[in-house]
Design a protein around this motif. Structure first.
Motif, PDB file in Angstrom:
ATOM      1  N   ASN A   1     -14.023  -2.953 -44.082  1.00 36.20           N
ATOM      2  CA  ASN A   1     -13.134  -3.841 -43.328  1.00 36.20           C
ATOM      3  C   ASN A   1     -13.515  -3.942 -41.859  1.00 36.20           C
ATOM      4  N   LYS A   2     -14.559  -3.199 -41.484  1.00 38.44           N
ATOM      5  CA  LYS A   2     -15.068  -3.187 -40.108  1.00 38.44           C
ATOM      6  C   LYS A   2     -13.958  -2.852 -39.111  1.00 38.44           C
ATOM      7  N   LEU A   3     -13.159  -1.838 -39.489  1.00 44.42           N
ATOM      8  CA  LEU A   3     -12.050  -1.424 -38.635  1.00 44.42           C
ATOM      9  C   LEU A   3     -12.532  -0.465 -37.558  1.00 44.42           C
ATOM     10  N   ASP A   4     -11.913  -0.578 -36.393  1.00 45.81           N
ATOM     11  CA  ASP A   4     -12.194   0.356 -35.302  1.00 45.81           C
ATOM     12  C   ASP A   4     -11.115   1.423 -35.201  1.00 45.81           C
ATOM     13  N   ALA A   5      -9.929   1.117 -35.741  1.00 47.71           N
ATOM     14  CA  ALA A   5      -8.814   2.070 -35.713  1.00 47.71           C
ATOM     15  C   ALA A   5      -7.794   1.656 -36.770  1.00 47.71           C
ATOM     16  N   LEU A   6      -6.907   2.577 -37.077  1.00 46.85           N
ATOM     17  CA  LEU A   6      -5.906   2.332 -38.112  1.00 46.85           C
ATOM     18  C   LEU A   6      -4.537   2.812 -37.634  1.00 46.85           C
ATOM     19  N   ILE A   7      -3.501   2.025 -37.922  1.00 47.15           N
ATOM     20  CA  ILE A   7      -2.119   2.425 -37.658  1.00 47.15           C
ATOM     21  C   ILE A   7      -1.428   2.618 -39.006  1.00 47.15           C
ATOM     22  N   ALA A   8      -0.976   3.835 -39.274  1.00 47.05           N
ATOM     23  CA  ALA A   8      -0.278   4.148 -40.519  1.00 47.05           C
ATOM     24  C   ALA A   8       1.210   4.306 -40.218  1.00 47.05           C
ATOM     25  N   ILE A   9       2.024   3.442 -40.840  1.00 43.91           N
ATOM     26  CA  ILE A   9       3.467   3.473 -40.629  1.00 43.91           C
ATOM     27  C   ILE A   9       4.106   4.089 -41.866  1.00 43.91           C
ATOM     28  N   GLY A  10       4.796   5.199 -41.699  1.00 46.19           N
ATOM     29  CA  GLY A  10       5.390   5.827 -42.867  1.00 46.19           C
ATOM     30  C   GLY A  10       6.151   7.094 -42.546  1.00 46.19           C
ATOM     31  N   GLY A  11       6.585   7.757 -43.604  1.00 48.26           N
ATOM     32  CA  GLY A  11       7.296   9.016 -43.468  1.00 48.26           C
ATOM     33  C   GLY A  11       6.348  10.191 -43.558  1.00 48.26           C
ATOM     34  N   GLU A  12       6.879  11.345 -43.917  1.00 46.50           N
ATOM     35  CA  GLU A  12       6.075  12.571 -43.942  1.00 46.50           C
ATOM     36  C   GLU A  12       4.857  12.453 -44.839  1.00 46.50           C
ATOM     37  N   ASP A  13       5.000  11.823 -45.997  1.00 49.16           N
ATOM     38  CA  ASP A  13       3.874  11.723 -46.923  1.00 49.16           C
ATOM     39  C   ASP A  13       2.757  10.848 -46.368  1.00 49.16           C
ATOM     40  N   THR A  14       3.114   9.645 -45.935  1.00 48.38           N
ATOM     41  CA  THR A  14       2.115   8.714 -45.394  1.00 48.38           C
ATOM     42  C   THR A  14       1.478   9.271 -44.132  1.00 48.38           C
ATOM     43  N   LEU A  15       2.307   9.821 -43.242  1.00 49.79           N
ATOM     44  CA  LEU A  15       1.784  10.390 -42.000  1.00 49.79           C
ATOM     45  C   LEU A  15       0.994  11.665 -42.263  1.00 49.79           C
ATOM     46  N   GLY A  16       1.401  12.400 -43.308  1.00 48.91           N
ATOM     47  CA  GLY A  16       0.664  13.605 -43.684  1.00 48.91           C
ATOM     48  C   GLY A  16      -0.746  13.273 -44.121  1.00 48.91           C
ATOM     49  N   VAL A  17      -0.894  12.205 -44.901  1.00 52.40           N
ATOM     50  CA  VAL A  17      -2.227  11.758 -45.309  1.00 52.40           C
ATOM     51  C   VAL A  17      -3.037  11.346 -44.081  1.00 52.40           C
ATOM     52  N   ALA A  18      -2.399  10.609 -43.162  1.00 55.46           N
ATOM     53  CA  ALA A  18      -3.078  10.194 -41.929  1.00 55.46           C
ATOM     54  C   ALA A  18      -3.558  11.411 -41.149  1.00 55.46           C
ATOM     55  N   GLY A  19      -2.694  12.425 -41.073  1.00 52.30           N
ATOM     56  CA  GLY A  19      -3.057  13.641 -40.357  1.00 52.30           C
ATOM     57  C   GLY A  19      -4.231  14.358 -40.998  1.00 52.30           C
ATOM     58  N   LYS A  20      -4.238  14.432 -42.316  1.00 50.27           N
ATOM     59  CA  LYS A  20      -5.338  15.088 -43.029  1.00 50.27           C
ATOM     60  C   LYS A  20      -6.644  14.320 -42.855  1.00 50.27           C
ATOM     61  N   LEU A  21      -6.570  12.985 -42.935  1.00 47.34           N
ATOM     62  CA  LEU A  21      -7.773  12.171 -42.773  1.00 47.34           C
ATOM     63  C   LEU A  21      -8.363  12.314 -41.367  1.00 47.34           C
ATOM     64  N   PHE A  22      -7.486  12.463 -40.385  1.00 45.23           N
ATOM     65  CA  PHE A  22      -7.982  12.672 -39.022  1.00 45.23           C
ATOM     66  C   PHE A  22      -8.605  14.054 -38.880  1.00 45.23           C
ATOM     67  N   GLU A  23      -7.923  15.066 -39.404  1.00 43.61           N
ATOM     68  CA  GLU A  23      -8.427  16.431 -39.293  1.00 43.61           C
ATOM     69  C   GLU A  23      -9.709  16.627 -40.097  1.00 43.61           C
ATOM     70  N   ASP A  24      -9.765  16.031 -41.301  1.00 43.98           N
ATOM     71  CA  ASP A  24     -10.914  16.258 -42.189  1.00 43.98           C
ATOM     72  C   ASP A  24     -12.099  15.347 -41.889  1.00 43.98           C
ATOM     73  N   TYR A  25     -11.804  14.093 -41.485  1.00 39.20           N
ATOM     74  CA  TYR A  25     -12.883  13.108 -41.356  1.00 39.20           C
ATOM     75  C   TYR A  25     -12.900  12.390 -40.007  1.00 39.20           C
TER      76      TYR A  25
END
Length: 344
Positions: A92-116
């Motif tokens: 998608n040629k994205l430069d950044a991503l905004i994830a809007i959600g609760g603990e589950d959605t934000l938890g995935v965002a947090g893991k993706l940032f920490e891991d990758y």
């Protein structure tokens, strides 16, 4: 610059106002906004996305739901799931991503940032109000008002028939929605996940009120421990599916048997997610959404747009993973004093 937006988990009133504010803030910076469809599912192998236009978002500020769609997809539950997200992010040629959600959605965002190290910013959204680190979550204010209105209406019927209503309200891990709407709507008994309840005391309160010629409204969070064994299934985040497990009816069965009455059940369910967002939710959702774009501009990745003391501040997404903001003892005791001991 191309930024992606996704909305994950249950929908909440105010999501569209947030999406709209993200689009217009990004436009100010000269950036393009890409709508990721159906939550994290949109960044898996067969996921879909589309560049948003001003025509699409201009008039959605007062609409419930989310124009992007949502899902409870957890990429960490699929083989190579996180790598699929990274691949799709690049496609998608994205430069950044905004994830809007609760603990589950934000938890995935947090893991993706920490891991990758995916450049992601989170925005807190849930009618349960249980995301740690923030005083505001998109949709909570509207849901409290909706639940309160239902309780208000049930007073007249319950009083006319001098009966008992068991009102089941959303709230898996935290009782914010049940407690606030129960207080505002004048429920006589309030049961929330944070506090163990005494079923015998519930019976005694109902009997006492019945003897005095009074009706009883019981507000119960869907996440409280059931009074009897229920048939339970789980979702992609290993959470028990609460909607159809019959919690309120389990209470009804035991209450009717012990108190020798024919109580009534009202399961609010998904109607609390729908409808027009309140003015407060529209404004606050716009604030946290716009701030998410500013976070990207400032390269504050791995953070959530938390509201603290009325101001929007960065809060680490890693601190959101598998954590919940629950009702404090101080608030519970303060509100309990209003009910002369009938809150349990």
């Amino acid at each position: 610059m191309r930024i992606g937006i996704l909305t994950g988990g249950g929908d909440s009133p105010g999501l569209n106002a947030c999406i709209r504010s993200i689009y217009f803030r990004a436009k100010e910076y000269g950036w393009k906004t890409i709508g990721i469809h159906d939550g994290w599912k949109g960044l898996t192998e067969k996921g879909k996305s589309k560049e948003l236009t001003e025509e699409e978002v201009e008039s959605i500020f007062d609409k419930g739901g989310t124009i992007l769609g949502s899902s409870r997809t957890n990429p960490y539950n699929f083989p190579e799931g996180p790598k699929q997200v990274i691949k799709k992010f690049k496609e998608n040629k994205l430069d950044a991503l905004i994830a809007i959600g609760g603990e589950d959605t934000l938890g995935v965002a947090g893991k993706l940032f920490e891991d990758y190290k995916i450049p992601v910013v989170g925005v807190p959204k849930t009618i349960d109000h249980d995301v740690v680190g923030t005083e505001y979550t998109i949709g909570f204010d509207t849901a409290v008002n909706s639940a309160t209105e239902v309780i208000d209406r049930l007073h007249t019927t319950a009083k006319s028939h001098k009966t008992v209503f068991i009102i089941e309200i959303m709230g898996r891990h935290a009782g914010w929605l049940t407690l606030r709407s129960g207080i505002a709507g004048g429920a006589h008994i309030i049961l929330i996940p944070e506090k163990p309840y005494d079923l015998k005391k519930v019976f005694e309160t109902i009997k006492k009120r019945e003897k005095e010629g009074k009706y009883t409204l019981i507000a119960v969070s869907e996440g409280v421990d059931p009074p009897k064994q229920l048939n339970e299934k789980k979702d992609g985040f290993d959470h028990v599916l609460l909607t159809n497990r019959g919690l309120a009816y389990a209470f009804k069965e035991l209450i009717d048997e012990e108190c020798r009455i024919d109580s009534r059940v009202m399961v609010m369910g998904h109607m609390l997610r729908g409808g027009t967002p309140t003015a407060f939710d529209r404004v606050m959702a716009s604030r946290v959404g716009s701030s998410a774009v500013d976070f990207i501009k400032e390269k504050k990745f791995g953070f959530m747009t938390a509201v603290q003391g009325g101001e929007i501040k960065p809060f680490p997404l890693k601190e959101v993973i598998e954590k919940y903001k629950t009702v404090s003892d101080q608030e519970y005791k303060l509100l309990q004093s209003l009910f002369e001991g009938d809150v349990m």
